[in-house]
Scaffold this motif. Sequence first.
Motif, PDB file in Angstrom:
ATOM      1  N   PRO A 553       0.563  -1.422   0.084  1.00  0.00           N
ATOM      2  CA  PRO A 553      -0.190   0.064  -0.215  1.00  0.00           C
ATOM      3  C   PRO A 553       0.824   0.556   0.137  1.00  0.00           C
ATOM      4  O   PRO A 553       1.977   1.659   0.726  1.00  0.00           O
ATOM      5  N   ASP A 554       0.275   2.265  -0.863  1.00  0.00           N
ATOM      6  CA  ASP A 554       0.802   3.260  -0.794  1.00  0.00           C
ATOM      7  C   ASP A 554       0.037   4.691  -1.432  1.00  0.00           C
ATOM      8  O   ASP A 554      -0.850   4.321  -1.267  1.00  0.00           O
ATOM      9  N   ASP A 555       0.193   5.885  -0.123  1.00  0.00           N
ATOM     10  CA  ASP A 555      -0.805   6.709  -0.060  1.00  0.00           C
ATOM     11  C   ASP A 555      -1.211   7.831  -1.499  1.00  0.00           C
ATOM     12  O   ASP A 555      -1.255   7.769  -1.273  1.00  0.00           O
ATOM     13  N   VAL A 556      -0.084   7.338  -2.415  1.00  0.00           N
ATOM     14  CA  VAL A 556      -0.382   8.413  -3.050  1.00  0.00           C
ATOM     15  C   VAL A 556      -0.720   7.180  -4.416  1.00  0.00           C
ATOM     16  O   VAL A 556      -1.569   7.866  -5.429  1.00  0.00           O
ATOM     17  N   LYS A 557       0.306   6.345  -4.992  1.00  0.00           N
ATOM     18  CA  LYS A 557      -0.094   4.863  -5.952  1.00  0.00           C
ATOM     19  C   LYS A 557      -0.660   4.759  -5.362  1.00  0.00           C
ATOM     20  O   LYS A 557      -1.701   3.442  -6.671  1.00  0.00           O
ATOM     21  N   GLY A 558      -1.776   4.113  -4.671  1.00  0.00           N
ATOM     22  CA  GLY A 558      -2.234   3.061  -4.675  1.00  0.00           C
ATOM     23  C   GLY A 558      -1.204   1.917  -3.981  1.00  0.00           C
ATOM     24  O   GLY A 558      -2.266   1.446  -2.811  1.00  0.00           O
ATOM     25  N   ASN A 559      -0.706   0.913  -4.611  1.00  0.00           N
ATOM     26  CA  ASN A 559      -0.037  -0.138  -5.165  1.00  0.00           C
ATOM     27  C   ASN A 559       1.736   1.232  -5.137  1.00  0.00           C
ATOM     28  O   ASN A 559       1.419   1.316  -6.233  1.00  0.00           O
ATOM     29  N   ALA A 560       2.284   0.447  -3.837  1.00  0.00           N
ATOM     30  CA  ALA A 560       4.371   0.690  -4.968  1.00  0.00           C
ATOM     31  C   ALA A 560       4.484  -1.130  -4.811  1.00  0.00           C
ATOM     32  O   ALA A 560       4.154  -2.334  -4.376  1.00  0.00           O
ATOM     33  N   ILE A 561       5.068  -0.849  -6.044  1.00  0.00           N
ATOM     34  CA  ILE A 561       5.715  -2.250  -6.166  1.00  0.00           C
ATOM     35  C   ILE A 561       7.012  -2.916  -5.436  1.00  0.00           C
ATOM     36  O   ILE A 561       8.293  -1.509  -5.590  1.00  0.00           O
ATOM     37  N   HIS A 562       7.112  -3.932  -5.039  1.00  0.00           N
ATOM     38  CA  HIS A 562       8.668  -3.988  -4.240  1.00  0.00           C
ATOM     39  C   HIS A 562       8.848  -5.807  -4.672  1.00  0.00           C
ATOM     40  O   HIS A 562       7.711  -6.181  -5.301  1.00  0.00           O
ATOM     41  N   PRO A 591       7.508   4.232 -17.533  1.00  0.00           N
ATOM     42  CA  PRO A 591       7.566   4.462 -15.783  1.00  0.00           C
ATOM     43  C   PRO A 591       6.421   3.979 -14.989  1.00  0.00           C
ATOM     44  O   PRO A 591       7.593   4.333 -13.982  1.00  0.00           O
ATOM     45  N   ILE A 592       5.297   3.830 -15.346  1.00  0.00           N
ATOM     46  CA  ILE A 592       4.530   3.575 -14.082  1.00  0.00           C
ATOM     47  C   ILE A 592       4.407   2.463 -13.024  1.00  0.00           C
ATOM     48  O   ILE A 592       4.492   1.856 -11.935  1.00  0.00           O
ATOM     49  N   ALA A 593       4.856   1.625 -13.960  1.00  0.00           N
ATOM     50  CA  ALA A 593       6.214  -0.001 -13.867  1.00  0.00           C
ATOM     51  C   ALA A 593       7.138   0.157 -12.579  1.00  0.00           C
ATOM     52  O   ALA A 593       7.527  -1.062 -12.515  1.00  0.00           O
ATOM     53  N   LYS A 594       7.617   1.112 -12.402  1.00  0.00           N
ATOM     54  CA  LYS A 594       8.797   0.815 -11.891  1.00  0.00           C
ATOM     55  C   LYS A 594       8.986   0.205 -10.065  1.00  0.00           C
ATOM     56  O   LYS A 594       8.049   1.237  -9.916  1.00  0.00           O
ATOM     57  N   PRO A 595       9.904  -0.660 -10.344  1.00  0.00           N
ATOM     58  CA  PRO A 595       9.266  -0.777  -9.251  1.00  0.00           C
ATOM     59  C   PRO A 595      10.187  -0.375  -7.827  1.00  0.00           C
ATOM     60  O   PRO A 595      11.564   1.054  -8.324  1.00  0.00           O
ATOM     61  N   ALA A 596       9.691  -0.134  -6.763  1.00  0.00           N
ATOM     62  CA  ALA A 596      10.192   1.003  -5.624  1.00  0.00           C
ATOM     63  C   ALA A 596      11.039   0.584  -5.120  1.00  0.00           C
ATOM     64  O   ALA A 596      11.643   0.925  -4.794  1.00  0.00           O
ATOM     65  N   ASN A 597      11.331  -0.639  -5.108  1.00  0.00           N
ATOM     66  CA  ASN A 597      12.378  -1.469  -4.301  1.00  0.00           C
ATOM     67  C   ASN A 597      12.513  -2.847  -5.117  1.00  0.00           C
ATOM     68  O   ASN A 597      11.858  -3.584  -5.408  1.00  0.00           O
ATOM     69  N   VAL A 598      14.056  -3.370  -5.221  1.00  0.00           N
ATOM     70  CA  VAL A 598      14.139  -4.750  -5.678  1.00  0.00           C
ATOM     71  C   VAL A 598      14.957  -5.063  -4.621  1.00  0.00           C
ATOM     72  O   VAL A 598      16.167  -4.552  -4.456  1.00  0.00           O
ATOM     73  N   GLU A 599      14.898  -6.185  -4.525  1.00  0.00           N
ATOM     74  CA  GLU A 599      15.345  -7.203  -3.700  1.00  0.00           C
ATOM     75  C   GLU A 599      16.412  -8.080  -4.111  1.00  0.00           C
ATOM     76  O   GLU A 599      15.426  -9.349  -4.548  1.00  0.00           O
ATOM     77  N   ALA A 600      17.800  -8.709  -3.702  1.00  0.00           N
ATOM     78  CA  ALA A 600      17.740 -10.201  -4.160  1.00  0.00           C
ATOM     79  C   ALA A 600      17.903 -11.366  -3.520  1.00  0.00           C
ATOM     80  O   ALA A 600      18.054 -10.305  -1.727  1.00  0.00           O
ATOM     81  N   VAL A 601      16.901 -11.905  -3.445  1.00  0.00           N
ATOM     82  CA  VAL A 601      17.301 -13.024  -2.702  1.00  0.00           C
ATOM     83  C   VAL A 601      17.371 -14.432  -2.804  1.00  0.00           C
ATOM     84  O   VAL A 601      18.218 -14.541  -4.066  1.00  0.00           O
ATOM     85  N   ASP A 602      18.149 -15.097  -1.781  1.00  0.00           N
ATOM     86  CA  ASP A 602      18.486 -16.894  -2.280  1.00  0.00           C
ATOM     87  C   ASP A 602      17.108 -17.750  -2.972  1.00  0.00           C
ATOM     88  O   ASP A 602      17.558 -18.672  -3.469  1.00  0.00           O
ATOM     89  N   SER A 603      16.256 -17.397  -2.330  1.00  0.00           N
ATOM     90  CA  SER A 603      15.241 -18.361  -2.876  1.00  0.00           C
ATOM     91  C   SER A 603      13.699 -17.567  -2.952  1.00  0.00           C
ATOM     92  O   SER A 603      13.496 -16.512  -2.081  1.00  0.00           O
ATOM     93  N   LEU A 604      12.824 -18.242  -2.990  1.00  0.00           N
ATOM     94  CA  LEU A 604      11.312 -17.693  -2.769  1.00  0.00           C
ATOM     95  C   LEU A 604      10.397 -18.763  -2.524  1.00  0.00           C
ATOM     96  O   LEU A 604      10.471 -19.828  -3.007  1.00  0.00           O
ATOM     97  N   PRO A 605       9.420 -17.961  -1.584  1.00  0.00           N
ATOM     98  CA  PRO A 605       8.451 -18.588  -1.343  1.00  0.00           C
ATOM     99  C   PRO A 605       7.609 -19.071  -1.955  1.00  0.00           C
ATOM    100  O   PRO A 605       7.121 -18.298  -3.050  1.00  0.00           O
TER     101      PRO A 605
END
Length: 634
Positions: A553-562, A591-605
């Motif tokens: 949830p993002d106050d401005v965009k509705g959703n921010a992409i992580h 530009p609307i699809a820009k992730p607000a955050n990109v995190e490198a991980v070893d695995s995904l659930p």
Amino acid sequence: MAGQNGDLQGDVFYPPEDIVKNANARDWEQMQKEAAEDLEGFWEAEAEKYHWFDKWDQVLDDSNPPFYKWFTGGKTNLAYNCLDVHVQNSNRNKLALIWEGENDEQRTFSYYALYRETCKFANILKALGVEKGDRVTLYMGPVPETVMAMLACARIGAIHSVVFAGFSKEALRERVEDSQSKVVITQDAGYRNGSEVPLKQTVDKAIRHVGFVENVLVVQRTGSEVHMEQGRDHWYHELAEMPIASRDCEAEEMDAEDMLYLLYTSGTTGKPKAIVHTTGGYMVGIATTLRYVFDLKPSDRFWCAADPGWVTGHSYIVYGPLLLGATNFMYEGAPTYPYPNRWWKMIEYYGLNILYTAPTAVRGLMKFGRAWPDRHNLSSLRLLGSVGEPINPEAWKWYHEVIGYEQCPIMDTWWQTETGGFMITPVPSMPLKPGSATKPFFGVEADVVNDDGESVDPDEEGYLVIKKPWPGMLRTLYKDEERFKETYWSKFEDQGWYLAGDSAKKDEDGYFWVIGRIDDVLNVAGHRLGTAEVESALVSHDAVAEAAVIGVPDDVKGNAIHAYVILTVGYEGTEDLTDELVEHVADELGPIAKPANVEAVDSLPKTRSGKIMRRVLRAKAMGEEVGDLSTMAD
């Protein structure tokens, strides 16, 4: 969409001429037109290809929607159609099943041998007190005895409930209790990634306080030492040598609407849903879809690289290929054990013609590069397939080029545990668009609609709905008719449409693009973005092997992409790479699809069938309870 045969022109693949000429479904448009004009006539003609003890009185009984019935009054038996029919004709000595264990062990069964072993298994179950209508839980890996046990249940009219052998003891206990199974079938252990998986031990813990389980039947696979409780636990191989295990067992005459199996599928909340599939319609549905979509012929060697514990394994490992008299291949272990060429080595060695697998497996093998598949001759392959989630175009093109030598059409199938078989899918004679599930199967009326039930414009996202009943559909949720109606039929109750729970769009050619679960659709500043679209954009960068995207949830965009990414070997999660990935997504989707955050991980659930559990990532990011984790692999 004109093009040259066997070419990938821009974003459209045109199948080779010889595949079109020899296809079971050569003219998709004509077959679709005929099925739409006479739905019952189409399915009746397909049903007549199989053995019935008594013919049906009515093809479709739609008098009590959404509780539809198919082939009412008809009597048949699925195991009889899978085995006896072939034993009685020239297929008797033909290979029905080729199996390879992770430890390189090989076993093969002709149709007669599989019939004989299934009858023995069925007689053992009867000796243990299993009768028509009883539930039997299977907690087993991909071994031949799993196929035999499922066929044995179908033969005597018992209802099998297969629980994937990676589930926890709590998940197993919950399913045994819900189904009230009085017999559980398992193995001492199985092999995965070079290690033993202790299955019997898990069963012991799961049923410790379940009073109604009378017998546990144990198949010996690894030779591990396991606890055997006297009076309750029995070694299968010991009973198989006794007089009770006769090689002949008469097939029970089953009503078309008799329950065939239960299969549990998790929702985002609450207890797992117990999907009910019945005998006649399911049999006709899976055989028909497999015949036309994978063009399956008796001469084929078919490999559905799923697990019998999922609906894909039920429909397209155990039942579908045997109904059509083909040779079925089954592998026990991991795709990369001991090296990432294991799959390609087996395809070459056994001369397999068709490979049907999940995008997560394709992406997982793709990250090792093409050197491994290039060591093997994969020219025996005629068709490839994809199942489980939308396949991103980059993975589609790698699969097509590196594995299919640019000559194998990819059958990208959309369906669900609930639907029993393929619903939106190409056939091999159709032009394909990488990433699209193409069009609805014959007799399936699908659409993409808005909240008011109106068809949306081309390239606009909406709810994926099925407007007419189909034979392989779930009949209800076990002991929970209200939840069945609420989950699948209440949204468009007035129209009588089935709500798939997926978001999709159609392009101007009528091709369907499944975006993902409805709760996996992001609303960013008024723009609807599918998680699959953003993930596909990330994976199209050389540095990214796999990606998962959530909305926060993002106050401005509705959703921010992580975004969470697994990096390709050789890349490191630096700040510069993060910035590069953010700009790459902007270049791919805007530009609307820009992730607000990109995190490198070893695995995904992921679930044990390989689907990314985005709700777990979302709950973690929000500091919330993660809910039901019974289907999570790790």
